[in-house]
Design a protein around this motif. Structure first.
Motif, PDB file in Angstrom:
ATOM      1  N   LYS A  94       0.815  -1.208   0.000  1.00  0.00           N
ATOM      2  CA  LYS A  94       0.000   0.000   0.000  1.00  0.00           C
ATOM      3  C   LYS A  94       0.854   1.265   0.000  1.00  0.00           C
ATOM      4  O   LYS A  94       0.672   2.149  -0.848  1.00  0.00           O
ATOM      5  CB  LYS A  94      -0.934  -0.001   1.210  1.00  0.00           C
ATOM      6  N   VAL A  95       1.790   1.369   0.929  1.00  0.00           N
ATOM      7  CA  VAL A  95       2.619   2.573   1.036  1.00  0.00           C
ATOM      8  C   VAL A  95       3.451   2.768  -0.218  1.00  0.00           C
ATOM      9  O   VAL A  95       3.607   3.895  -0.715  1.00  0.00           O
ATOM     10  CB  VAL A  95       3.525   2.500   2.283  1.00  0.00           C
ATOM     11  N   ALA A  96       3.982   1.678  -0.768  1.00  0.00           N
ATOM     12  CA  ALA A  96       4.804   1.776  -1.976  1.00  0.00           C
ATOM     13  C   ALA A  96       4.006   2.392  -3.123  1.00  0.00           C
ATOM     14  O   ALA A  96       4.511   3.253  -3.862  1.00  0.00           O
ATOM     15  CB  ALA A  96       5.316   0.394  -2.371  1.00  0.00           C
ATOM     16  N   MET A  97       2.757   1.972  -3.261  1.00  0.00           N
ATOM     17  CA  MET A  97       1.944   2.503  -4.360  1.00  0.00           C
ATOM     18  C   MET A  97       1.499   3.939  -4.111  1.00  0.00           C
ATOM     19  O   MET A  97       1.396   4.735  -5.045  1.00  0.00           O
ATOM     20  CB  MET A  97       0.757   1.580  -4.621  1.00  0.00           C
ATOM     21  N   LEU A  98       1.237   4.282  -2.873  1.00  0.00           N
ATOM     22  CA  LEU A  98       0.889   5.676  -2.573  1.00  0.00           C
ATOM     23  C   LEU A  98       2.060   6.604  -2.896  1.00  0.00           C
ATOM     24  O   LEU A  98       1.868   7.714  -3.396  1.00  0.00           O
ATOM     25  CB  LEU A  98       0.487   5.813  -1.107  1.00  0.00           C
ATOM     26  N   ILE A  99       3.269   6.144  -2.636  1.00  0.00           N
ATOM     27  CA  ILE A  99       4.465   6.949  -2.926  1.00  0.00           C
ATOM     28  C   ILE A  99       4.613   7.212  -4.421  1.00  0.00           C
ATOM     29  O   ILE A  99       5.175   8.230  -4.832  1.00  0.00           O
ATOM     30  CB  ILE A  99       5.723   6.251  -2.365  1.00  0.00           C
ATOM     31  N   LEU A 100       4.077   6.309  -5.254  1.00  0.00           N
ATOM     32  CA  LEU A 100       4.196   6.481  -6.707  1.00  0.00           C
ATOM     33  C   LEU A 100       3.487   7.738  -7.208  1.00  0.00           C
ATOM     34  O   LEU A 100       3.736   8.185  -8.331  1.00  0.00           O
ATOM     35  CB  LEU A 100       3.626   5.251  -7.423  1.00  0.00           C
ATOM     36  N   THR A 101       2.608   8.297  -6.385  1.00  0.00           N
ATOM     37  CA  THR A 101       1.953   9.552  -6.764  1.00  0.00           C
ATOM     38  C   THR A 101       2.979  10.654  -7.013  1.00  0.00           C
ATOM     39  O   THR A 101       2.799  11.501  -7.899  1.00  0.00           O
ATOM     40  CB  THR A 101       0.978  10.005  -5.654  1.00  0.00           C
ATOM     41  N   VAL A 102       4.079  10.627  -6.264  1.00  0.00           N
ATOM     42  CA  VAL A 102       5.104  11.679  -6.372  1.00  0.00           C
ATOM     43  C   VAL A 102       5.751  11.706  -7.758  1.00  0.00           C
ATOM     44  O   VAL A 102       5.763  12.750  -8.425  1.00  0.00           O
ATOM     45  CB  VAL A 102       6.162  11.530  -5.258  1.00  0.00           C
ATOM     46  N   PRO A 103       6.323  10.569  -8.249  1.00  0.00           N
ATOM     47  CA  PRO A 103       6.898  10.629  -9.603  1.00  0.00           C
ATOM     48  C   PRO A 103       5.858  10.900 -10.688  1.00  0.00           C
ATOM     49  O   PRO A 103       6.179  11.551 -11.697  1.00  0.00           O
ATOM     50  CB  PRO A 103       7.547   9.246  -9.777  1.00  0.00           C
ATOM     51  N   PHE A 104       4.641  10.427 -10.486  1.00  0.00           N
ATOM     52  CA  PHE A 104       3.587  10.747 -11.446  1.00  0.00           C
ATOM     53  C   PHE A 104       3.437  12.261 -11.587  1.00  0.00           C
ATOM     54  O   PHE A 104       3.443  12.817 -12.694  1.00  0.00           O
ATOM     55  CB  PHE A 104       2.248  10.155 -10.985  1.00  0.00           C
ATOM     56  N   ILE A 187      -4.065  15.011 -13.217  1.00  0.00           N
ATOM     57  CA  ILE A 187      -4.813  14.972 -11.952  1.00  0.00           C
ATOM     58  C   ILE A 187      -5.143  13.539 -11.533  1.00  0.00           C
ATOM     59  O   ILE A 187      -5.347  13.254 -10.344  1.00  0.00           O
ATOM     60  CB  ILE A 187      -6.109  15.806 -12.086  1.00  0.00           C
ATOM     61  N   LEU A 188      -5.141  12.608 -12.477  1.00  0.00           N
ATOM     62  CA  LEU A 188      -5.543  11.224 -12.199  1.00  0.00           C
ATOM     63  C   LEU A 188      -4.749  10.561 -11.069  1.00  0.00           C
ATOM     64  O   LEU A 188      -5.341   9.878 -10.216  1.00  0.00           O
ATOM     65  CB  LEU A 188      -5.452  10.383 -13.479  1.00  0.00           C
ATOM     66  N   PRO A 189      -3.414  10.713 -11.001  1.00  0.00           N
ATOM     67  CA  PRO A 189      -2.678  10.090  -9.887  1.00  0.00           C
ATOM     68  C   PRO A 189      -3.114  10.615  -8.522  1.00  0.00           C
ATOM     69  O   PRO A 189      -3.094   9.867  -7.531  1.00  0.00           O
ATOM     70  CB  PRO A 189      -1.217  10.462 -10.173  1.00  0.00           C
ATOM     71  N   LEU A 190      -3.512  11.883  -8.455  1.00  0.00           N
ATOM     72  CA  LEU A 190      -3.973  12.454  -7.185  1.00  0.00           C
ATOM     73  C   LEU A 190      -5.301  11.837  -6.767  1.00  0.00           C
ATOM     74  O   LEU A 190      -5.533  11.582  -5.580  1.00  0.00           O
ATOM     75  CB  LEU A 190      -4.107  13.972  -7.317  1.00  0.00           C
ATOM     76  N   VAL A 191      -6.166  11.565  -7.749  1.00  0.00           N
ATOM     77  CA  VAL A 191      -7.441  10.895  -7.452  1.00  0.00           C
ATOM     78  C   VAL A 191      -7.171   9.501  -6.889  1.00  0.00           C
ATOM     79  O   VAL A 191      -7.776   9.080  -5.892  1.00  0.00           O
ATOM     80  CB  VAL A 191      -8.315  10.805  -8.720  1.00  0.00           C
ATOM     81  N   PHE A 192      -6.245   8.782  -7.522  1.00  0.00           N
ATOM     82  CA  PHE A 192      -5.872   7.459  -7.012  1.00  0.00           C
ATOM     83  C   PHE A 192      -5.391   7.537  -5.565  1.00  0.00           C
ATOM     84  O   PHE A 192      -5.809   6.746  -4.711  1.00  0.00           O
ATOM     85  CB  PHE A 192      -4.763   6.853  -7.881  1.00  0.00           C
ATOM     86  N   CYS A 193      -4.509   8.476  -5.286  1.00  0.00           N
ATOM     87  CA  CYS A 193      -3.918   8.596  -3.950  1.00  0.00           C
ATOM     88  C   CYS A 193      -4.991   8.794  -2.887  1.00  0.00           C
ATOM     89  O   CYS A 193      -4.961   8.142  -1.826  1.00  0.00           O
ATOM     90  CB  CYS A 193      -2.919   9.759  -3.933  1.00  0.00           C
TER      91      CYS A 193
END
Length: 471
Positions: A94-104, A187-193
């Motif tokens: 979970k945390v690893a995928m939430l962090i992916l918002t940053v490079p996105f 904006i899509l990665p922010l919605v995911f986060c």
């Protein structure tokens, strides 16, 4: 935490099967990252000609630049498959995928404010890194939260939401100017986060951390209060203990029959998935329609193909646990051969002037029908299954590393196809290019018939026993 205090009627026996709805919600939440990834892949499809005309921030872009803009995303995806596997084991899925918002976000900001083609390259590479990471982490997450009865359906959600992201980019790219379009998909990665933040970590990972209370809470949330949590916790515990007890080195594990078969099957499926030409079609759908001379607006045709792909992937999610993986792979690849040959024939007639313009005009429907069939059958089988089957076939001792390696290989082939598609098309013609894709798909069909095992309805332990020919 006492589960019986939470139950409505403690006198009733616990259920052996859990509530499926929370599992579907968790899978859909994590796969919002797939929507963001799909938008990265589809970004160039409806804006290629505008970019070459200098419409993107006034930056001069030619065919070679466009090839790199398309392929840098796949190159970035290739580079992240190993790191994300390690990160998932270190800090959790979970945390690893939430962090992916940053490079996105960083990648999209570079593209939005680009003043040179180099900044676009950098932005595409970074967003590709984040997208590629989801190709490994999202299927891993869904495989660890799902009951085996719906593991196939949830596993296919990654590809389903990926096609939704591609379709979203097609539509917005067609109706909005380039800059507005780019801001919207950013904006899509922010919605995911925001959405995924409220989902639990996988019970398997919590048990690996020796946090049984958290694993229990996650299972209750994913299966419901009336579910026999203790039975599944026991199964997870025994599996992890067996892994620990029988832990062997990577090299030793790779010598087992199951690991060898899994490697052959998974790496081959990854190759056939990409070498069949799917990413070339996704990145350059508009260009394909324009070069075909079809009277249909390339932007509209692209959207139609995107709709078809999304619907087909959804249908696949409904039938994958009923028909099975192997039969869907065989039918998918075989019909990809047919559609690729049909498209190749059309380009032969057009590019080699084998028929007059009037006859060619009457065949104008062929490109959209061929590509539609291609998208349909790819989405039913070869789209979702190669990613899913990696998490099913590899022994647990090497699953993270092996799945990451297979993902890296997938994106490397995607990079080659995406980068050199236009060059190959210009060198040998659009017809020969699609004939080559079709021959590869035909070989893939034969491979699926004789080599790929069926995993439908089998637990991960059962699959390993069968691959090792144990009773």
């Amino acid at each position: 935490m006492d589960i019986f205090k939470m139950r409505e009627d403690p006198t009733q026996p616990l259920k052996k099967t859990g509530n499926k709805l929370p599992q579907y919600i968790a899978a859909l939440s994590v796969c919002l990252g797939s929507v963001a990834t799909g938008a990265v892949l589809g970004w160039t499809s409806n804006i290629s000609e505008a970019m070459k005309a200098g419409a993107y921030n006034g930056i001069p872009i030619d065919d070679d630049n466009l090839g790199w803009i398309g392929s840098f995303a796949t190159l970035g995806a290739m580079c992240m498959c190993f790191p994300i596997g390690i990160l998932c084991d270190l800090i959790g899925r979970k945390v690893a995928m939430l962090i992916l918002t940053v490079p996105f976000v960083i990648g999209w900001l570079l593209i939005i404010f680009a003043n040179s083609v180099g900044m676009i390259y950098a932005g595409r590479f970074i967003t590709g890194c984040a997208g590629g990471a989801f190709c490994v982490s999202a299927p891993l997450y869904t495989s660890e939260i799902a009951e085996k009865e719906i593991r196939g359906a949830l596993g296919s959600y990654f590809q389903l939401l990926l096609t939704v992201g591609i379709l979203f980019s097609y539509i917005i790219g067609f109706v909005a100017d380039i800059k507005t379009y780019t801001i919207i998909v950013a904006i899509l990665p922010l919605v995911f986060c925001v959405v995924f933040f409220f989902q639990p970590e996988t019970p398997v990972y919590r048990m690996k951390q020796k946090r049984e209370g958290d694993a229990r809470a996650a299972l209750i949330r994913l299966r419901g209060k009336e579910y026999d949590v203790d039975a599944e916790l026991k199964e997870i515990r025994e599996t992890l203990e067996a892994e620990e007890k029988n832990r062997v080195s990577f090299i030793t594990c790779m010598k087992t029959r199951s690991a060898k078969i899994a490697s052959i099957v998974c790496f081959s499926l990854m190759f056939f998935q990409q070498a069949g030409g799917i990413n070339a079609v996704i990145f350059y759908t508009g260009d394909i329609f324009k070069s075909s001379g079809s009277s249909l607006d390339p932007g509209v045709a692209t959207i139609i193909c995107g709709v078809i792909q999304s619907i087909s992937t959804f249908v696949s999610s409904l039938i994958i646990d009923k028909l099975g993986r192997r039969i869907l792979l065989i039918l998918s690849d075989l019909l990809m051969v047919v559609s690729g040959v049909a498209l190749g024939i059309f380009f032969s007639l057009k590019e080699r002037e084998l028929v007059d313009k009037e006859t060619l005009s009457t065949l104008g429907f062929l490109p959209i029908v061929s590509l539609s069939v291609f998208f349909i059958v790819f989405s039913l089988g070869f789209g979702p299954i190669p990613w899913m089957i990696s998490s099913e076939l590899f022994p647990s001792e090497i699953k993270s590393v092996a799945s990451s390696a297979a993902g890296t290989f997938n994106w490397f082939i995607a990079f080659l196809i995406t980068k050199f598609y236009l060059s190959l098309k210009n060198a040998v013609g659009g017809d020969v290019t699609f004939y080559i894709f079709s021959v590869i798909s035909l070989i893939g069909t034969i491979f699926c018939v004789f080599v790929v095992p069926e995993t439908k309805g089998k637990s991960l332990e059962e699959i390993q026993r069968e691959l090792n020919k144990e009773k």
